[in-house]
Design a protein around this motif. Sequence first.
Motif, short mmCIF file in Angstrom:
data_model
loop_
_atom_site.label_atom_id
_atom_site.label_comp_id
_atom_site.label_asym_id
_atom_site.label_seq_id
_atom_site.Cartn_x
_atom_site.Cartn_y
_atom_site.Cartn_z
N ASN A 41 95.26 127.15 -7.95
CA ASN A 41 95.52 128.34 -8.77
C ASN A 41 97.02 128.41 -9.04
OD1 ASN A 41 95.30 129.30 -5.71
ND2 ASN A 41 96.83 130.59 -6.72
N GLU A 42 97.39 129.21 -10.04
CA GLU A 42 98.79 129.38 -10.40
C GLU A 42 99.33 130.67 -9.77
OE1 GLU A 42 101.85 128.42 -10.86
OE2 GLU A 42 101.13 127.25 -12.57
N VAL A 43 100.60 130.66 -9.42
CA VAL A 43 101.29 131.84 -8.90
C VAL A 43 102.48 132.12 -9.79
CG1 VAL A 43 102.49 132.89 -6.95
CG2 VAL A 43 100.57 131.32 -6.53
N LEU A 44 102.54 133.31 -10.33
CA LEU A 44 103.63 133.67 -11.23
C LEU A 44 104.87 134.08 -10.45
CD1 LEU A 44 101.65 135.74 -13.89
CD2 LEU A 44 102.30 133.32 -13.97
N PRO A 45 106.05 133.97 -11.06
CA PRO A 45 107.29 134.35 -10.37
C PRO A 45 107.39 135.86 -10.19
CG PRO A 45 107.74 133.84 -12.66
CD PRO A 45 106.31 133.47 -12.42
N GLY A 46 108.35 136.28 -9.37
CA GLY A 46 108.59 137.70 -9.16
C GLY A 46 109.12 138.37 -10.42
N SER A 47 109.29 139.68 -10.35
CA SER A 47 109.73 140.45 -11.50
C SER A 47 110.42 141.72 -11.03
CB SER A 47 108.54 140.79 -12.40
OG SER A 47 107.58 141.55 -11.67
N ASP A 48 110.88 142.53 -11.99
CA ASP A 48 111.53 143.80 -11.65
C ASP A 48 110.48 144.79 -11.16
OD1 ASP A 48 113.94 142.76 -12.40
OD2 ASP A 48 113.97 143.69 -14.37
N LYS A 49 110.46 145.02 -9.88
CA LYS A 49 109.56 146.02 -9.32
C LYS A 49 110.10 146.52 -7.99
CE LYS A 49 106.45 142.26 -7.87
NZ LYS A 49 105.11 141.69 -8.08
N ALA A 50 109.89 147.81 -7.75
CA ALA A 50 110.39 148.43 -6.53
C ALA A 50 109.72 149.77 -6.34
CB ALA A 50 111.91 148.61 -6.60
N LEU A 51 109.83 150.28 -5.14
CA LEU A 51 109.29 151.58 -4.77
C LEU A 51 110.46 152.47 -4.36
CD1 LEU A 51 106.36 152.79 -4.41
CD2 LEU A 51 106.70 152.41 -1.96
N LEU A 52 110.51 153.69 -4.92
CA LEU A 52 111.54 154.66 -4.57
C LEU A 52 110.95 155.67 -3.61
CD1 LEU A 52 114.39 155.83 -4.94
CD2 LEU A 52 113.47 157.18 -6.85
N GLY A 64 119.73 120.82 -6.30
CA GLY A 64 119.22 121.11 -7.62
C GLY A 64 119.27 122.59 -7.94
N LYS A 65 118.82 122.94 -9.13
CA LYS A 65 118.81 124.33 -9.59
C LYS A 65 117.60 124.54 -10.48
CE LYS A 65 121.99 125.77 -12.55
NZ LYS A 65 123.28 126.23 -13.08
N ILE A 66 116.77 125.52 -10.14
CA ILE A 66 115.53 125.78 -10.86
C ILE A 66 115.49 127.25 -11.24
CG2 ILE A 66 113.02 125.69 -10.75
CD1 ILE A 66 113.28 123.61 -8.53
N PRO A 67 115.21 127.58 -12.50
CA PRO A 67 115.13 128.99 -12.91
C PRO A 67 114.07 129.75 -12.13
CG PRO A 67 115.27 127.56 -14.82
CD PRO A 67 115.07 126.67 -13.64
N ARG A 68 114.39 131.01 -11.76
CA ARG A 68 113.45 131.82 -10.98
C ARG A 68 112.31 132.37 -11.83
NH1 ARG A 68 115.28 135.39 -6.08
NH2 ARG A 68 115.48 137.06 -7.61
N ASP A 69 112.40 132.26 -13.15
CA ASP A 69 111.30 132.74 -13.98
C ASP A 69 110.25 131.65 -14.21
OD1 ASP A 69 112.64 131.07 -15.71
OD2 ASP A 69 112.98 132.57 -17.26
N THR A 70 110.34 130.57 -13.44
CA THR A 70 109.42 129.44 -13.55
C THR A 70 108.18 129.67 -12.69
OG1 THR A 70 111.31 127.98 -13.82
CG2 THR A 70 109.23 126.95 -13.25
#
Length: 408
Positions: free
Chosen positions: A133-144, A368-374
């Motif tokens: 299965n595929e796993v998507l990268p993290g994103s802008d999310k948080a709990l206040l 190396g360097k890999i974009p986090r939106d990958t």
Amino acid sequence: MTSTDEQDFQAMQQIARLLLRRLQGTITAEEATLLNQWLKEQPAASQEFYAQITSWPEIEAELLKLDNIDDKAAEEQMREWLNVQKPGKRVIWSYWAAAAAILLFIGTGMWYINSHPENKQPTSQPQATRYQNEVLPGSDKALLQLADGSTITLDSANKGELTIQGNARIVKNAEGVLTYESTNNQAPVYNKIVTPKGGQYTITLPDGTKVWLNAASSLRYPTAFTGNERTVELSGEAYFEVAQNANQHFRVNTNVSGHLPMNIEVLGTEFNIQAYADEPALTTSLVSGKVSVNTNNQAVVLQPGKQALLTKNADIKVQQANMEATIAWKMGFIYMEDTNFEEIMRQISRWYDVDVIFEGKTDKQFNGKIPRDTKLSTVLKALESTGWVQFKVVGKTVTVYPTAQSSN
């Protein structure tokens, strides 16, 4: 370069160009014949590598955006690559960043596997079986977390005013950044912003200080800063851009399980703090200004470009910081420079919200360097291209299988 190195370079450059043109769909019939003949002469490892890169949609999508190839830059980078290679090291290239980098990655990747048959990637399990299965990268999310214990999910909250806390209006601005606006002289109360694994968020504190929170982190702070200090409490990782106020020192306190408390005091500066319980040390890296790092009756003052490490044996060590590596997460990259594999997988676990199981260990260091939106599969395939590890992904669990040569 020796004459042999120069021949290797010329051959590598030619094949890189042919590969690039095929991936872009601009290859001529004559060039396709040359490339096909070359591929037939390569060992299975090189042919498998070619099959992998031609099946990655991320490469195809980025190649279609490229109009011009910086031949000079590509040549310089490929020559530099030939000069800086060291035994026991391999580079994972950020191939989608620019045309020169793509040329470099494709050319040197094929050249390296072809030139080092002892490092062939094992193929006991096909990728289709291992990547279930595929796993998507993290994103802008948080709990206040508000002072009364109630919470607001920030990633799903509408932009505009969210609530009022003490003497401040809490606003999610047009850019999605959490901000505080003073309303009256009521006593401040405390809020806490928490990012989960697979999340990050940006907040502007009541004094104008801007904070970028990495995944699995939390920041506790008052809705207004009073007195002669501005104090916040951090767990996890954050980058601070502190608003200058000579009359109020800015202070960051950490209290992380398994580590001694650390206190960082500043006037006006930019710095990064990493304070995760599962890391071997707490680190403070100074970009600009001046900070004092204190713990257990020890204190050091950092200058820009320096880094303080607080180890679990209670010693503070000051060293030169690799600032590109330190703030890569904030700039949107997973960065590796002689980075041990366990550290890389801790980063991946936090950003992709996955559990990691190791079926053996590797003593190799990665670069190396890999974009986090990958997508996760692309990151893991890049790591697999070294020939040192293989992965199996089932749900949110990643199992690591080091190869025989990974401990050689």
